[in-house]
Scaffold this active site. Structure first.
Site, short mmCIF file in Angstrom:
data_model
loop_
_atom_site.label_atom_id
_atom_site.label_comp_id
_atom_site.label_asym_id
_atom_site.label_seq_id
_atom_site.Cartn_x
_atom_site.Cartn_y
_atom_site.Cartn_z
N HIS A 210 0.84 -1.19 0.00
CA HIS A 210 0.00 0.00 0.00
C HIS A 210 0.88 1.25 0.00
O HIS A 210 2.02 1.22 0.46
CB HIS A 210 -0.90 0.02 1.23
N GLU B 143 0.90 4.00 1.79
CA GLU B 143 1.39 4.49 3.07
C GLU B 143 2.54 3.64 3.60
O GLU B 143 3.53 4.17 4.11
CB GLU B 143 0.24 4.53 4.10
N CYS C 282 -6.04 2.31 5.27
CA CYS C 282 -6.73 1.15 5.81
C CYS C 282 -6.22 0.91 7.23
O CYS C 282 -5.24 1.54 7.66
CB CYS C 282 -6.46 -0.08 4.93
N CYS D 153 -2.39 0.18 7.45
CA CYS D 153 -1.56 1.35 7.20
C CYS D 153 -1.66 2.37 8.33
O CYS D 153 -0.67 2.97 8.73
CB CYS D 153 -1.92 1.99 5.87
#
Length: 164
Positions: A62, A64, A92, A95
């Site tokens: 992801h 992040e 999410c 993260c």
């Protein structure tokens, strides 16, 4: 006449979110979900990441997480105290917790899951995770939200949820 500090911060936040949106465009062109993030310390970008789940087959790739890893590598530390993370999309839970583990002090958001009527995260919001775990994180929302939402909707796999 001195500039209003809140106005100056809002201007800076908007400009830095513009950099995030440029990285989102790169992710989209590469075939990944157009989400990106940057880590900033003392006004300088120290970490950059964009979503690479589709192109790497790594479910944890992801934006992040990648931005945090980049910042940790560049700064030579697992702690990112005093840093701000800018993200085009609300992180999410995985993260969001990574931000806390890295010591990031502030999170600046564009799009929110609820604002895009996403149902795949249920009632999740950053604030709810923080309350559940009694954690704290300075949160700034609504930064270039229409542009961030439009970028996310450009992904070919995006399915617009029905209006309730």
């Amino acid at each position: 006449m001195k500039a209003d500090p809140a106005l100056r911060q809002a201007t800076t936040d908007g400009a830095l979110m513009g950099q995030v949106l440029a990285h989102c465009e790169e992710a989209l062109q590469r075939g990944d979900c157009p989400v990106a993030a940057i880590v900033v310390r003392d006004g300088q970008v120290v970490g950059v990441g964009s979503n690479r789940v589709a192109t790497t087959g790594d479910a944890t790739a992801h934006a992040e997480i990648r931005a945090i890893r980049d910042a940790c590598d560049r700064l030579g530390s697992a702690r990112l105290d005093g840093c701000t993370l800018y993200s085009a999309m609300e992180p999410c839970p995985m993260c969001c917790w990574a931000l806390k583990e890295a010591g990031i002090q502030r999170l600046v958001l564009g799009a929110r899951h609820a604002g895009m009527r996403r149902t795949d995260y249920g009632d999740y919001a950053v604030e709810k995770l923080l309350a559940l775990t009694r954690a704290s994180l300075e949160l700034t929302t609504d930064v270039r939200t229409p542009e961030c939402e439009a970028m996310r909707r450009r992904w070919p796999r995006w399915v617009e949820p029905p209006v309730a």
